[in-house]
Design an enzyme around this catalytic site. Structure first.
Site, PDB file in Angstrom:
ATOM      1  CG  HIS A 163       1.875  26.723 -21.329  1.00 44.57           C
ATOM      2  ND1 HIS A 163       0.599  26.316 -20.976  1.00 44.57           N
ATOM      3  CD2 HIS A 163       2.033  26.345 -22.637  1.00 44.57           C
ATOM      4  CE1 HIS A 163       0.039  25.720 -22.010  1.00 44.57           C
ATOM      5  NE2 HIS A 163       0.880  25.731 -23.023  1.00 44.57           N
TER       6      HIS A 163
ATOM      7  NE  ARG B  64       1.130  21.101 -29.394  1.00 46.84           N
ATOM      8  CZ  ARG B  64       1.416  20.956 -30.684  1.00 46.84           C
ATOM      9  NH1 ARG B  64       1.629  19.761 -31.149  1.00 46.84           N
ATOM     10  NH2 ARG B  64       1.523  21.993 -31.476  1.00 46.84           N
ATOM     11  CB  THR B  65      -3.036  24.713 -25.040  1.00 44.08           C
ATOM     12  OG1 THR B  65      -1.634  24.452 -25.109  1.00 44.08           O
ATOM     13  CG2 THR B  65      -3.411  25.141 -23.639  1.00 44.08           C
TER      14      THR B  65
ATOM     15  CE  LYS C 101     -16.603  43.576 -35.508  1.00 41.64           C
ATOM     16  NZ  LYS C 101     -17.911  43.295 -34.895  1.00 41.64           N
TER      17      LYS C 101
ATOM     18  NE  ARG D  78      -1.579  29.246 -25.772  1.00 41.40           N
ATOM     19  CZ  ARG D  78      -0.912  28.202 -26.276  1.00 41.40           C
ATOM     20  NH1 ARG D  78      -0.669  28.125 -27.563  1.00 41.40           N
ATOM     21  NH2 ARG D  78      -0.496  27.236 -25.484  1.00 41.40           N
TER      22      ARG D  78
HETATM   23  N1   CP Z   1       2.466  23.006 -26.130  1.00 44.66           N
HETATM   24  C1   CP Z   1       1.569  23.920 -26.539  1.00 44.66           C
HETATM   25  O1   CP Z   1       1.206  24.851 -25.807  1.00 44.66           O
HETATM   26  O2   CP Z   1       1.101  23.700 -27.813  1.00 44.66           O
HETATM   27  P1   CP Z   1       0.002  24.602 -28.556  1.00 44.66           P
HETATM   28  O3   CP Z   1       0.640  25.936 -28.822  1.00 44.66           O
HETATM   29  O4   CP Z   1      -0.348  23.847 -29.832  1.00 44.66           O
HETATM   30  O5   CP Z   1      -1.166  24.745 -27.637  1.00 44.66           O
END
Ligand code: CP
Length: 311
Positions: free
Chosen positions: A133, A55-56, A83, A105
């Site tokens: 988040h 999603r993100t 590496k 992320r």
């Molecule tokens: N909700 C969320 O962060 O989903 P993903 O891990 O798929 O990005």
């Protein structure tokens, strides 16, 4: 703010401002005939993901492309991180490519801050370890505001593996700042100490935590973040902490059910609830994710584009 690393530094008016900006993009995205705006044309957006995402990552990519940016993705699994390249060397490398905005992320809390300190452009936190988040909390707040009309006095129960959840931390901060009554509902072993400091009331009894709730936000059981000290069996967890129709009946009759995804169906939530056409807002959350990320990319690049509207 140059970066968006956490909800904790945002004032309530700044959160509301981002939600209002996102509303504009919901309308644009639904117009279907032409979703492009191109205000980020000529800018380069790098999405550097050191942890898996559906999603993100995709919504940041779609958001950047709809705004006209040149979007490139760096997946750690296929990069020189494999590496042995350090996080700081990776950050310096991205910076040397003259990125205009970087989305990151990472599995470690604080890693995104470390990178932000090494680069010259805005950095957006797409989830760092157990920490925060922030765009997930913004998209959740937008979903709630659209369905419930506001936040003042709204009872929101955030349920499940709160301990390992950056989604829970950002949501507790965001929803409390907006005036909601936030409950953190978790087994004692999955309840962090920070809950009250983040504006939420802890409940270890799932049924009591659900009583009279307007919104029930379920969290994923994050086995990958447990070190073996406490890994409940899926069946055991479902019996004690799974959202079933019987348990949901304790919340208000029109309670909204949310989940950030990905879901463990049959563990923290039953499929009948997750797919319920009126009660579940789970796919709407995904839709709001694109709009919120368009708003954040637009607003955070305004200073570089010499556009007024963000400090
Ligand atoms: N909700 C969320 O962060 O989903 P993903 O891990 O798929 O990005």
């Amino acid at each position: 703010h140059r970066d968006l690393l956490s909800i904790s530094v945002l004032k309530p008016w700044e959160i509301r401002f981002l939600l209002d900006e996102a509303e504009h993009w919901v309308a644009v995205n639904r117009a279907a005939s032409r979703k492009h705006d191109d205000r980020l044309a000529g800018l380069t957006q790098i999405n550097a993901f050191f942890e898996n995402s559906t999603r993100t990552l995709l919504s940041f990519e779609i958001a950047g492309k709809r705004l006209g940016a040149d979007v490139v993705n760096m997946h750690a699994a296929t990069s020189s991180v494999k590496k042995g390249e350090t996080l700081i060397d990776t950050a310096v490398t991205l910076n040397a490519m003259r990125a205009d905005v970087i989305v990151i992320r990472h599995g470690s809390s604080g890693a995104v801050r470390l990178i932000a300190d090494k680069v010259d452009c805005p950095v957006l936190n797409a989830g760092d370890g157990w920490h925060e988040h922030p765009t997930q909390a913004l998209l959740d707040a937008l979903t709630i505001r659209r369905r419930k009309g506001g936040f003042e006095g709204l009872v929101v129960a955030i349920c499940g593996d709160v301990l390992h959840s950056r989604v829970a931390r950002s949501n507790m901060l965001c929803l409390a700042a907006l005036g909601a009554q936030v409950r953190a509902v978790a087994p004692p072993t999955l309840m962090p100490e920070c809950v009250e400091a983040m504006g939420a009331t802890p409940f270890t009894d799932f049924n009591a935590g659900l009583d009279g709730a307007d919104v029930v936000m379920m969290l994923r059981l994050q086995n990958e973040r447990m070190d073996g000290a406490f890994i409940p069996s899926p069946r055991e967890y479902h019996m004690l902490y799974g959202l079933t129709p019987e348990r949901l009946a304790r919340a208000k009759p029109d309670a909204l059910v949310m989940h950030p995804g990905p879901m463990n169906r049959g563990v923290e939530i039953t499929s009948g609830i997750a797919d319920h056409p009126e009660r579940s807002a789970i796919t709407e959350q995904v839709e709001m994710g694109v709009a919120v990320r368009m708003a954040c990319l637009d607003v955070l690049t305004r200073s570089a584009r010499k556009v007024e509207g963000w400090a």
